[in-house]
Design a protein around this motif. Structure first.
Motif, PDB file in Angstrom:
ATOM      1  N   UNK A 131       0.860  -1.174   0.000  1.00  0.00           N
ATOM      2  CA  UNK A 131       0.000   0.000   0.000  1.00  0.00           C
ATOM      3  C   UNK A 131       0.899   1.228   0.000  1.00  0.00           C
ATOM      4  N   UNK A 132       0.834   2.053  -1.037  1.00  0.00           N
ATOM      5  CA  UNK A 132       1.741   3.190  -1.143  1.00  0.00           C
ATOM      6  C   UNK A 132       1.401   4.284  -0.136  1.00  0.00           C
ATOM      7  N   UNK A 133       2.409   5.061   0.200  1.00  0.00           N
ATOM      8  CA  UNK A 133       2.174   6.181   1.094  1.00  0.00           C
ATOM      9  C   UNK A 133       1.507   7.332   0.373  1.00  0.00           C
ATOM     10  N   UNK A 134       1.865   7.541  -0.879  1.00  0.00           N
ATOM     11  CA  UNK A 134       1.321   8.647  -1.660  1.00  0.00           C
ATOM     12  C   UNK A 134       1.233   8.201  -3.116  1.00  0.00           C
ATOM     13  N   UNK A 135       0.054   8.240  -3.674  1.00  0.00           N
ATOM     14  CA  UNK A 135      -0.130   7.869  -5.074  1.00  0.00           C
ATOM     15  C   UNK A 135       0.488   8.931  -5.971  1.00  0.00           C
ATOM     16  N   UNK A 136       0.887   8.544  -7.162  1.00  0.00           N
ATOM     17  CA  UNK A 136       1.444   9.493  -8.114  1.00  0.00           C
ATOM     18  C   UNK A 136       0.421  10.566  -8.480  1.00  0.00           C
ATOM     19  N   UNK A 137      -0.847  10.181  -8.586  1.00  0.00           N
ATOM     20  CA  UNK A 137      -1.896  11.159  -8.902  1.00  0.00           C
ATOM     21  C   UNK A 137      -2.072  12.162  -7.761  1.00  0.00           C
ATOM     22  N   UNK A 138      -1.947  11.706  -6.516  1.00  0.00           N
ATOM     23  CA  UNK A 138      -2.033  12.603  -5.366  1.00  0.00           C
ATOM     24  C   UNK A 138      -0.834  13.549  -5.344  1.00  0.00           C
ATOM     25  N   UNK A 139       0.355  13.007  -5.596  1.00  0.00           N
ATOM     26  CA  UNK A 139       1.566  13.835  -5.628  1.00  0.00           C
ATOM     27  C   UNK A 139       1.447  14.916  -6.699  1.00  0.00           C
ATOM     28  N   UNK A 140       1.010  14.524  -7.887  1.00  0.00           N
ATOM     29  CA  UNK A 140       0.849  15.478  -8.987  1.00  0.00           C
ATOM     30  C   UNK A 140      -0.151  16.570  -8.612  1.00  0.00           C
ATOM     31  N   UNK A 141      -1.245  16.191  -7.980  1.00  0.00           N
ATOM     32  CA  UNK A 141      -2.255  17.169  -7.581  1.00  0.00           C
ATOM     33  C   UNK A 141      -1.699  18.133  -6.532  1.00  0.00           C
ATOM     34  N   UNK A 142      -0.938  17.636  -5.572  1.00  0.00           N
ATOM     35  CA  UNK A 142      -0.348  18.501  -4.552  1.00  0.00           C
ATOM     36  C   UNK A 142       0.697  19.446  -5.151  1.00  0.00           C
ATOM     37  N   UNK A 143       1.399  19.010  -6.166  1.00  0.00           N
ATOM     38  CA  UNK A 143       2.415  19.854  -6.789  1.00  0.00           C
ATOM     39  C   UNK A 143       1.830  20.902  -7.719  1.00  0.00           C
ATOM     40  N   UNK A 144       0.828  20.513  -8.511  1.00  0.00           N
ATOM     41  CA  UNK A 144       0.340  21.392  -9.575  1.00  0.00           C
ATOM     42  C   UNK A 144      -1.069  21.931  -9.371  1.00  0.00           C
ATOM     43  N   UNK A 201       7.122  17.311   3.808  1.00  0.00           N
ATOM     44  CA  UNK A 201       8.582  17.286   3.936  1.00  0.00           C
ATOM     45  C   UNK A 201       9.232  16.545   2.770  1.00  0.00           C
ATOM     46  N   UNK A 202       8.685  15.395   2.404  1.00  0.00           N
ATOM     47  CA  UNK A 202       9.230  14.628   1.278  1.00  0.00           C
ATOM     48  C   UNK A 202       9.016  15.353  -0.046  1.00  0.00           C
ATOM     49  N   UNK A 203       7.865  15.982  -0.195  1.00  0.00           N
ATOM     50  CA  UNK A 203       7.571  16.695  -1.440  1.00  0.00           C
ATOM     51  C   UNK A 203       8.493  17.893  -1.596  1.00  0.00           C
ATOM     52  N   UNK A 204       8.671  18.671  -0.539  1.00  0.00           N
ATOM     53  CA  UNK A 204       9.526  19.853  -0.615  1.00  0.00           C
ATOM     54  C   UNK A 204      10.992  19.473  -0.807  1.00  0.00           C
ATOM     55  N   UNK A 205      11.391  18.335  -0.280  1.00  0.00           N
ATOM     56  CA  UNK A 205      12.762  17.867  -0.443  1.00  0.00           C
ATOM     57  C   UNK A 205      13.054  17.557  -1.914  1.00  0.00           C
ATOM     58  N   UNK A 206      12.066  17.031  -2.643  1.00  0.00           N
ATOM     59  CA  UNK A 206      12.241  16.668  -4.047  1.00  0.00           C
ATOM     60  C   UNK A 206      11.871  17.788  -5.010  1.00  0.00           C
ATOM     61  N   UNK A 207      11.296  18.887  -4.528  1.00  0.00           N
ATOM     62  CA  UNK A 207      10.775  19.959  -5.392  1.00  0.00           C
ATOM     63  C   UNK A 207      11.918  20.709  -6.052  1.00  0.00           C
ATOM     64  N   UNK A 208      11.865  20.814  -7.384  1.00  0.00           N
ATOM     65  CA  UNK A 208      12.877  21.534  -8.148  1.00  0.00           C
ATOM     66  C   UNK A 208      12.257  22.574  -9.065  1.00  0.00           C
ATOM     67  N   UNK A 209      10.960  22.755  -8.994  1.00  0.00           N
ATOM     68  CA  UNK A 209      10.271  23.678  -9.884  1.00  0.00           C
ATOM     69  C   UNK A 209      10.441  25.127  -9.479  1.00  0.00           C
ATOM     70  N   UNK A 210       9.983  26.027 -10.326  1.00  0.00           N
ATOM     71  CA  UNK A 210      10.023  27.447  -9.969  1.00  0.00           C
ATOM     72  C   UNK A 210       8.970  27.746  -8.903  1.00  0.00           C
TER      73      UNK A 210
END
Length: 101
Positions: free
Chosen positions: A14-27, A73-82
């Motif tokens: 069971x994943x901690x965060x789905x790719x679709x959820x990650x994409x939604x949180x980022x964009x 915390x994990x998302x901000x650690x990997x964030x490279x966008x403007x």
């Protein structure tokens, strides 16, 4: 009759965060970007397409905020966008350095 059996998940983690959820949180967008992800629909990678739409609805707002707080915390650690990720602007307020004048 009671049993000690547990439900078999067939080796699926069971994943901690789905790719679709990650994409939604980022964009802030519910659908994948075909150029970036190489897919047209979340079902192409085995995820449900309904999940991001549920999170974007008023009924899913609290769950979306909790998801952001749990994984920021994990998302901000990997964030490279403007600028900053969409969820950070949405839930923590303030402006980007790009937006300030």
């Amino acid at each position: 009759m009671p049993t000690n059996r547990t439900r078999k998940t067939r080796g699926r983690k069971i994943p901690g965060l789905l790719e679709s959820e990650r994409h939604f949180l980022l964009t802030g967008e519910c659908t994948p970007d075909p150029k970036k992800h190489g897919i047209k629909d979340w079902r192409d990678i085995g995820e449900g397409w309904v999940r991001p739409f549920i999170l974007s609805s008023p009924a899913g707002r609290d769950e979306l905020r909790a998801l952001w707080l749990r994984h920021k915390d994990n998302i901000l650690q990997d964030w490279k966008g403007p600028g900053r990720p969409w969820a950070q602007k949405e839930f923590e307020g303030g402006k980007d350095a790009d937006e300030q004048e």
